[in-house]
Motif scaffolding. Structure first.
Motif, PDB file in Angstrom:
ATOM      1  N   TYR A   1      64.981 -64.040  14.968  1.00 24.03           N
ATOM      2  CA  TYR A   1      65.071 -63.445  13.516  1.00 24.03           C
ATOM      3  C   TYR A   1      66.412 -63.298  13.362  1.00 24.03           C
ATOM      4  N   ALA A   2      67.051 -63.835  12.527  1.00 24.94           N
ATOM      5  CA  ALA A   2      68.511 -63.305  12.381  1.00 24.94           C
ATOM      6  C   ALA A   2      68.678 -63.022  10.772  1.00 24.94           C
ATOM      7  N   PRO A   3      68.860 -61.776  10.680  1.00 23.68           N
ATOM      8  CA  PRO A   3      69.089 -61.283   9.336  1.00 23.68           C
ATOM      9  C   PRO A   3      70.472 -61.994   8.537  1.00 23.68           C
ATOM     10  N   LEU A   4      70.353 -62.072   7.381  1.00 24.53           N
ATOM     11  CA  LEU A   4      71.395 -62.747   6.689  1.00 24.53           C
ATOM     12  C   LEU A   4      72.217 -61.708   6.229  1.00 24.53           C
ATOM     13  N   PRO A   5      73.529 -62.129   6.416  1.00 26.99           N
ATOM     14  CA  PRO A   5      74.593 -60.973   5.933  1.00 26.99           C
ATOM     15  C   PRO A   5      74.508 -60.592   4.435  1.00 26.99           C
ATOM     16  N   ALA A   6      74.823 -59.281   4.308  1.00 27.90           N
ATOM     17  CA  ALA A   6      74.724 -58.749   3.142  1.00 27.90           C
ATOM     18  C   ALA A   6      75.694 -59.601   1.795  1.00 27.90           C
ATOM     19  N   PRO A   7      75.112 -59.630   0.814  1.00 27.29           N
ATOM     20  CA  PRO A   7      76.167 -60.621  -0.024  1.00 27.29           C
ATOM     21  C   PRO A   7      77.296 -59.812  -0.439  1.00 27.29           C
ATOM     22  N   PRO A   8      78.438 -60.499  -0.724  1.00 29.24           N
ATOM     23  CA  PRO A   8      79.662 -59.801  -0.910  1.00 29.24           C
ATOM     24  C   PRO A   8      79.607 -58.467  -1.878  1.00 29.24           C
ATOM     25  N   THR A   9      78.783 -58.372  -2.981  1.00 30.76           N
ATOM     26  CA  THR A   9      78.920 -57.311  -3.601  1.00 30.76           C
ATOM     27  C   THR A   9      77.457 -56.322  -3.309  1.00 30.76           C
ATOM     28  N   GLY A  10      76.747 -56.697  -2.451  1.00 26.99           N
ATOM     29  CA  GLY A  10      75.763 -55.708  -2.067  1.00 26.99           C
ATOM     30  C   GLY A  10      76.146 -54.445  -1.568  1.00 26.99           C
ATOM     31  N   ILE A  11      75.345 -53.450  -1.716  1.00 25.86           N
ATOM     32  CA  ILE A  11      75.853 -52.040  -1.384  1.00 25.86           C
ATOM     33  C   ILE A  11      75.548 -51.666  -0.138  1.00 25.86           C
ATOM     34  N   ARG A  12      76.376 -50.979   0.547  1.00 22.06           N
ATOM     35  CA  ARG A  12      76.251 -50.828   2.000  1.00 22.06           C
ATOM     36  C   ARG A  12      76.222 -49.153   2.026  1.00 22.06           C
ATOM     37  N   TYR A  13      74.913 -48.929   2.185  1.00 15.54           N
ATOM     38  CA  TYR A  13      74.635 -47.403   2.399  1.00 15.54           C
ATOM     39  C   TYR A  13      75.049 -47.075   3.618  1.00 15.54           C
ATOM     40  N   GLU A  14      75.260 -45.584   3.337  1.00 16.60           N
ATOM     41  CA  GLU A  14      75.501 -44.665   4.742  1.00 16.60           C
ATOM     42  C   GLU A  14      73.926 -44.796   5.338  1.00 16.60           C
ATOM     43  N   PRO A  15      73.943 -44.812   6.694  1.00 17.49           N
ATOM     44  CA  PRO A  15      72.734 -44.617   7.234  1.00 17.49           C
ATOM     45  C   PRO A  15      72.353 -43.092   7.148  1.00 17.49           C
ATOM     46  N   GLY A  16      71.031 -42.672   6.419  1.00 15.88           N
ATOM     47  CA  GLY A  16      70.651 -41.482   6.350  1.00 15.88           C
ATOM     48  C   GLY A  16      71.226 -40.561   5.259  1.00 15.88           C
ATOM     49  N   ALA A  17      72.004 -41.294   4.475  1.00 14.14           N
ATOM     50  CA  ALA A  17      72.587 -40.515   3.550  1.00 14.14           C
ATOM     51  C   ALA A  17      71.699 -40.861   2.055  1.00 14.14           C
ATOM     52  N   ASN A  18      71.197 -39.824   1.796  1.00 11.04           N
ATOM     53  CA  ASN A  18      70.349 -39.816   0.359  1.00 11.04           C
ATOM     54  C   ASN A  18      70.137 -38.668  -0.367  1.00 11.04           C
ATOM     55  N   SER A  19      69.958 -38.889  -1.730  1.00  7.78           N
ATOM     56  CA  SER A  19      70.023 -37.543  -2.736  1.00  7.78           C
ATOM     57  C   SER A  19      68.721 -37.440  -3.106  1.00  7.78           C
ATOM     58  N   ALA A  20      67.777 -36.605  -2.829  1.00  9.86           N
ATOM     59  CA  ALA A  20      66.582 -36.747  -3.642  1.00  9.86           C
ATOM     60  C   ALA A  20      65.531 -38.275  -3.457  1.00  9.86           C
ATOM     61  N   GLY A  21      65.593 -38.574  -2.142  1.00  7.24           N
ATOM     62  CA  GLY A  21      65.378 -39.634  -1.699  1.00  7.24           C
ATOM     63  C   GLY A  21      65.780 -41.043  -2.332  1.00  7.24           C
ATOM     64  N   ILE A  22      66.830 -41.017  -3.016  1.00  9.55           N
ATOM     65  CA  ILE A  22      67.803 -42.108  -3.359  1.00  9.55           C
ATOM     66  C   ILE A  22      68.817 -42.267  -2.468  1.00  9.55           C
ATOM     67  N   ALA A  23      68.640 -43.593  -1.816  1.00 13.50           N
ATOM     68  CA  ALA A  23      69.803 -43.914  -1.158  1.00 13.50           C
ATOM     69  C   ALA A  23      71.137 -43.803  -1.660  1.00 13.50           C
ATOM     70  N   ARG A  24      72.048 -43.217  -1.178  1.00 13.94           N
ATOM     71  CA  ARG A  24      73.480 -42.842  -1.923  1.00 13.94           C
ATOM     72  C   ARG A  24      74.413 -43.703  -1.129  1.00 13.94           C
ATOM     73  N   MET A  25      75.626 -44.128  -1.904  1.00 14.78           N
ATOM     74  CA  MET A  25      76.719 -45.077  -1.571  1.00 14.78           C
ATOM     75  C   MET A  25      77.655 -43.911  -0.974  1.00 14.78           C
ATOM     76  N   SER A  26      78.356 -44.346   0.078  1.00  9.66           N
ATOM     77  CA  SER A  26      79.429 -43.508   0.630  1.00  9.66           C
ATOM     78  C   SER A  26      80.660 -43.473  -0.252  1.00  9.66           C
ATOM     79  N   GLU A  27      81.526 -42.656  -0.356  1.00  9.68           N
ATOM     80  CA  GLU A  27      82.598 -42.563  -1.314  1.00  9.68           C
ATOM     81  C   GLU A  27      83.408 -43.850  -1.131  1.00  9.68           C
TER      82      GLU A  27
END
Length: 145
Positions: free
Chosen positions: A26-52
């Motif tokens: 299995y080789a995961p595809l790289p994220a598309p250029p505009t895909g959101i890169r979420y911080e691991p474990g960072a969420n707010s009320a269960g919603i994944a949160r983007m880093s600054e």
């Protein structure tokens, strides 16, 4: 010899079992250029949160004309930071850049705010962008019963 519909899958299974199945790596595809890169474990009320840093990257991409990035910023500001006023500016940018669902959302907001001119404008833009239900919305706004 005639092969029945039931015998064929059984024969294929027998061949596969006798030759052994190789693991396909299995080789995961790289994220598309505009895909959101979420911080691991960072969420707010269960919603994944983007880093600054990611939020700034998405804003930069949007300002360079990426309609999906503009919608990403809108969704983040609205759902994570609860900043509806600033989020709306990014929704308008996404719509101006041609994002069909952003255009349809603005049409719905126009209806909610009793601004029929704005609702019709954005519904027509969404229809031109190919949004599935926009044509019905335009008809209902043009011919209110």
């Amino acid at each position: 010899m005639r092969i029945t519909p039931v015998a064929l899958p059984l024969a294929l299974l027998a061949v596969l079992a006798s030759t052994g199945c190789q693991q396909i790596p299995y080789a995961p595809l790289p994220a598309p250029p505009t895909g959101i890169r979420y911080e691991p474990g960072a969420n707010s009320a269960g919603i994944a949160r983007m880093s600054e840093a990611e939020l700034l990257r998405q804003k930069r991409l949007a300002q360079e004309g990426d309609k999906r990035a503009a919608l990403n910023v809108y969704q983040h500001l609205r759902s994570v930071e609860n900043d509806d006023a600033q989020a709306r500016d990014w929704l308008i940018l996404a719509a101006d850049l041609g994002h069909a669902s952003a255009q349809f959302n603005l049409a719905q907001i126009g209806i909610y705010e009793h601004d029929s001119a704005s609702a019709l404008y954005w519904a027509q833009r969404a229809r031109a962008s190919g949004y599935p239900h926009a044509a019905d919305l335009v008809r209902s706004l043009e011919n209110p019963d």
